[in-house]
Scaffold this active site. Structure first.
Site, PDB file in Angstrom:
ATOM      1  N   GLU A  83      64.327  46.850  57.720  1.00  0.00           N
ATOM      2  CA  GLU A  83      63.408  45.727  57.543  1.00  0.00           C
ATOM      3  C   GLU A  83      62.424  45.681  58.712  1.00  0.00           C
ATOM      4  O   GLU A  83      62.836  45.553  59.871  1.00  0.00           O
ATOM      5  CB  GLU A  83      64.191  44.414  57.486  1.00  0.00           C
ATOM      6  CG  GLU A  83      63.365  43.302  56.904  1.00  0.00           C
ATOM      7  CD  GLU A  83      64.026  41.945  57.068  1.00  0.00           C
ATOM      8  OE1 GLU A  83      63.305  40.942  57.034  1.00  0.00           O
ATOM      9  OE2 GLU A  83      65.259  41.918  57.260  1.00  0.00           O
ATOM     10  N   ASP A 141      54.738  53.221  63.726  1.00  0.00           N
ATOM     11  CA  ASP A 141      54.309  52.145  62.840  1.00  0.00           C
ATOM     12  C   ASP A 141      52.819  51.963  63.045  1.00  0.00           C
ATOM     13  O   ASP A 141      52.336  52.055  64.176  1.00  0.00           O
ATOM     14  CB  ASP A 141      55.052  50.839  63.146  1.00  0.00           C
ATOM     15  CG  ASP A 141      54.869  49.835  62.018  1.00  0.00           C
ATOM     16  OD1 ASP A 141      55.198  50.188  60.862  1.00  0.00           O
ATOM     17  OD2 ASP A 141      54.375  48.718  62.256  1.00  0.00           O
ATOM     18  N   SER A 142      52.110  51.753  61.957  1.00  0.00           N
ATOM     19  CA  SER A 142      50.663  51.659  62.093  1.00  0.00           C
ATOM     20  C   SER A 142      50.088  50.672  61.097  1.00  0.00           C
ATOM     21  O   SER A 142      50.770  50.223  60.176  1.00  0.00           O
ATOM     22  CB  SER A 142      50.038  53.042  61.888  1.00  0.00           C
ATOM     23  OG  SER A 142      50.443  53.565  60.650  1.00  0.00           O
ATOM     24  N   LYS A 186      39.758  63.957  61.268  1.00  0.00           N
ATOM     25  CA  LYS A 186      40.448  62.670  61.391  1.00  0.00           C
ATOM     26  C   LYS A 186      41.515  62.734  62.491  1.00  0.00           C
ATOM     27  O   LYS A 186      41.612  61.829  63.317  1.00  0.00           O
ATOM     28  CB  LYS A 186      41.081  62.271  60.048  1.00  0.00           C
ATOM     29  CG  LYS A 186      41.860  60.968  60.153  1.00  0.00           C
ATOM     30  CD  LYS A 186      42.497  60.498  58.855  1.00  0.00           C
ATOM     31  CE  LYS A 186      43.424  59.337  59.123  1.00  0.00           C
ATOM     32  NZ  LYS A 186      44.089  58.807  57.935  1.00  0.00           N
ATOM     33  N   ARG A 188      46.808  57.686  64.987  1.00  0.00           N
ATOM     34  CA  ARG A 188      48.067  58.427  64.876  1.00  0.00           C
ATOM     35  C   ARG A 188      47.990  59.771  65.603  1.00  0.00           C
ATOM     36  O   ARG A 188      48.921  60.168  66.285  1.00  0.00           O
ATOM     37  CB  ARG A 188      48.443  58.634  63.406  1.00  0.00           C
ATOM     38  CG  ARG A 188      49.853  59.192  63.217  1.00  0.00           C
ATOM     39  CD  ARG A 188      50.285  59.243  61.773  1.00  0.00           C
ATOM     40  NE  ARG A 188      50.189  57.949  61.136  1.00  0.00           N
ATOM     41  CZ  ARG A 188      49.179  57.547  60.374  1.00  0.00           C
ATOM     42  NH1 ARG A 188      48.176  58.360  60.119  1.00  0.00           N
ATOM     43  NH2 ARG A 188      49.156  56.346  59.854  1.00  0.00           N
ATOM     44  N   PHE A 229      44.024  58.521  53.153  1.00  0.00           N
ATOM     45  CA  PHE A 229      44.839  57.614  52.343  1.00  0.00           C
ATOM     46  C   PHE A 229      44.569  56.183  52.815  1.00  0.00           C
ATOM     47  O   PHE A 229      43.789  55.952  53.745  1.00  0.00           O
ATOM     48  CB  PHE A 229      46.334  57.959  52.494  1.00  0.00           C
ATOM     49  CG  PHE A 229      46.894  57.623  53.865  1.00  0.00           C
ATOM     50  CD1 PHE A 229      46.675  58.459  54.948  1.00  0.00           C
ATOM     51  CD2 PHE A 229      47.610  56.447  54.079  1.00  0.00           C
ATOM     52  CE1 PHE A 229      47.160  58.136  56.215  1.00  0.00           C
ATOM     53  CE2 PHE A 229      48.103  56.126  55.337  1.00  0.00           C
ATOM     54  CZ  PHE A 229      47.879  56.980  56.411  1.00  0.00           C
ATOM     55  N   GLY A 230      45.236  55.248  52.173  1.00  0.00           N
ATOM     56  CA  GLY A 230      45.219  53.849  52.615  1.00  0.00           C
ATOM     57  C   GLY A 230      43.813  53.280  52.738  1.00  0.00           C
ATOM     58  O   GLY A 230      42.998  53.364  51.817  1.00  0.00           O
ATOM     59  N   TYR A 231      43.520  52.719  53.895  1.00  0.00           N
ATOM     60  CA  TYR A 231      42.242  52.038  54.117  1.00  0.00           C
ATOM     61  C   TYR A 231      41.116  52.998  54.519  1.00  0.00           C
ATOM     62  O   TYR A 231      40.012  52.547  54.827  1.00  0.00           O
ATOM     63  CB  TYR A 231      42.411  50.960  55.201  1.00  0.00           C
ATOM     64  CG  TYR A 231      43.379  49.858  54.826  1.00  0.00           C
ATOM     65  CD1 TYR A 231      42.980  48.771  54.047  1.00  0.00           C
ATOM     66  CD2 TYR A 231      44.716  49.897  55.237  1.00  0.00           C
ATOM     67  CE1 TYR A 231      43.872  47.768  53.707  1.00  0.00           C
ATOM     68  CE2 TYR A 231      45.615  48.906  54.902  1.00  0.00           C
ATOM     69  CZ  TYR A 231      45.190  47.834  54.132  1.00  0.00           C
ATOM     70  OH  TYR A 231      46.068  46.841  53.789  1.00  0.00           O
ATOM     71  N   ASP A 232      41.376  54.290  54.528  1.00  0.00           N
ATOM     72  CA  ASP A 232      40.360  55.253  54.990  1.00  0.00           C
ATOM     73  C   ASP A 232      38.997  55.103  54.291  1.00  0.00           C
ATOM     74  O   ASP A 232      37.962  55.184  54.956  1.00  0.00           O
ATOM     75  CB  ASP A 232      40.867  56.699  54.841  1.00  0.00           C
ATOM     76  CG  ASP A 232      41.877  57.067  55.917  1.00  0.00           C
ATOM     77  OD1 ASP A 232      41.972  56.321  56.906  1.00  0.00           O
ATOM     78  OD2 ASP A 232      42.564  58.093  55.764  1.00  0.00           O
TER      79      ASP A 232
HETATM   80  P1  IMP Z   1      52.771  53.202  58.082  1.00  0.00           P
HETATM   81  O1  IMP Z   1      52.932  52.846  59.507  1.00  0.00           O
HETATM   82  O2  IMP Z   1      52.624  54.668  57.866  1.00  0.00           O
HETATM   83  O3  IMP Z   1      53.821  52.574  57.213  1.00  0.00           O
HETATM   84  O4  IMP Z   1      51.388  52.570  57.615  1.00  0.00           O
HETATM   85  C1  IMP Z   1      51.236  51.214  57.295  1.00  0.00           C
HETATM   86  C2  IMP Z   1      49.992  50.978  56.451  1.00  0.00           C
HETATM   87  O5  IMP Z   1      48.849  50.959  57.305  1.00  0.00           O
HETATM   88  C3  IMP Z   1      49.726  52.065  55.421  1.00  0.00           C
HETATM   89  O6  IMP Z   1      50.347  51.772  54.214  1.00  0.00           O
HETATM   90  C4  IMP Z   1      48.225  52.011  55.277  1.00  0.00           C
HETATM   91  O7  IMP Z   1      47.882  51.003  54.348  1.00  0.00           O
HETATM   92  C5  IMP Z   1      47.755  51.585  56.663  1.00  0.00           C
HETATM   93  N1  IMP Z   1      47.383  52.764  57.466  1.00  0.00           N
HETATM   94  C6  IMP Z   1      48.041  53.261  58.550  1.00  0.00           C
HETATM   95  N2  IMP Z   1      47.426  54.348  59.032  1.00  0.00           N
HETATM   96  C7  IMP Z   1      46.362  54.563  58.239  1.00  0.00           C
HETATM   97  C8  IMP Z   1      45.345  55.564  58.235  1.00  0.00           C
HETATM   98  O8  IMP Z   1      45.298  56.507  59.035  1.00  0.00           O
HETATM   99  N3  IMP Z   1      44.422  55.441  57.260  1.00  0.00           N
HETATM  100  C9  IMP Z   1      44.430  54.440  56.345  1.00  0.00           C
HETATM  101  N4  IMP Z   1      45.357  53.504  56.295  1.00  0.00           N
HETATM  102  C10 IMP Z   1      46.319  53.548  57.244  1.00  0.00           C
END
Ligand code: IMP
Length: 198
Positions: A42, A71-72, A175, A181, A152-155
């Site tokens: 969690e 964690d990001s 990137k 990261r 991916f994600g917010y890129d």
């Molecule tokens: P996690 O730490 O890999 O679980 O990332 C948490 C969330 O942050 C992801 O699901 C994405 O939505 C966002 N995120 C983290 N790093 C990136 C990135 O490099 N590009 C885009 N979104 C990111």
């Protein structure tokens, strides 16, 4: 004194992240393994570092090995730091998350759309002692519409003024050079190879 170790578990289910770390630690004398089976601690921390610690400690308990976790997320100034540690829970899919973000910022001018990606990496001993931690950022702005097909994600909505491109318009190599990261991982690997007590 930092313990000397030759094995490390990376608390991630993400195969890409695992192979990236494995590659960077090739010939370092540290063998990296992934986490097997059910693993979904969690993420109840208030900060990226706390969540990375929670994941690393959980992996260390399961495997009895030193553990690395990351964690990001995305921190948006005009939203007082949201979605922050809730970045992956902000909406159900990447597309929905990006649409919601653009909707929330629809009346915010270009100057006030500052944002940053943040990544924390933590290494704990097999007993859960924090041995190393690093937090790195990548600064940019939230675009007015999505663009680009990489990443991916917010890129697609994360605009980098100095590149005049969104993160999703960069190649993976480009990137990795500038990303939160990539920077955190390089510092972590540097510590694993040179910084700890050997
Ligand atoms: P996690 O730490 O890999 O679980 O990332 C948490 C969330 O942050 C992801 O699901 C994405 O939505 C966002 N995120 C983290 N790093 C990136 C990135 O490099 N590009 C885009 N979104 C990111």
């Amino acid at each position: 004194m930092t313990e000397k170790f030759t094995e490390l578990v990376f608390a991630t289910k993400n195969k890409n992240k695992l192979s990236e770390v494995k590659k960077m630690l090739e010939n370092s004398g540290i063998e990296v393994q992934g986490i097997e089976g059910e693993f979904s601690p969690e993420e109840s921390g208030d900060t990226f570092e706390q969540n990375a610690y929670i994941k690393a400690f959980e992996a260390a308990k399961i495997t009895n090995l030193p553990a690395l976790a990351d964690d990001s997320g995305l921190v948006v100034q005009a939203l007082n730091g949201r979605p922050g540690v809730y970045s992956s829970r902000y909406e159900k899919t990447d597309e929905k998350r990006n649409n919601k973000l653009l909707q929330e910022l629809k009346d915010v001018s270009a100057e006030k759309r500052s944002a940053k990606f943040v990544c924390s990496m933590v290494i704990v001993s097999s007993e859960g002692e924090k041995l190393f931690s690093v937090t790195e950022t990548c600064e940019g702005k939230i675009a007015f519409s999505p663009s680009g097909g990489h990443g991916f994600g917010y890129d697609p909505v994360f605009y980098l003024p100095e590149k005049n491109a969104t993160m999703a318009e960069l190649t993976m190599e480009e990137k990795n050079k500038i990303s939160h990261r990539g920077k955190a991982l390089r510092k972590t690997v540097e510590w694993l190879i040179c910084g700890r007590n050997i």
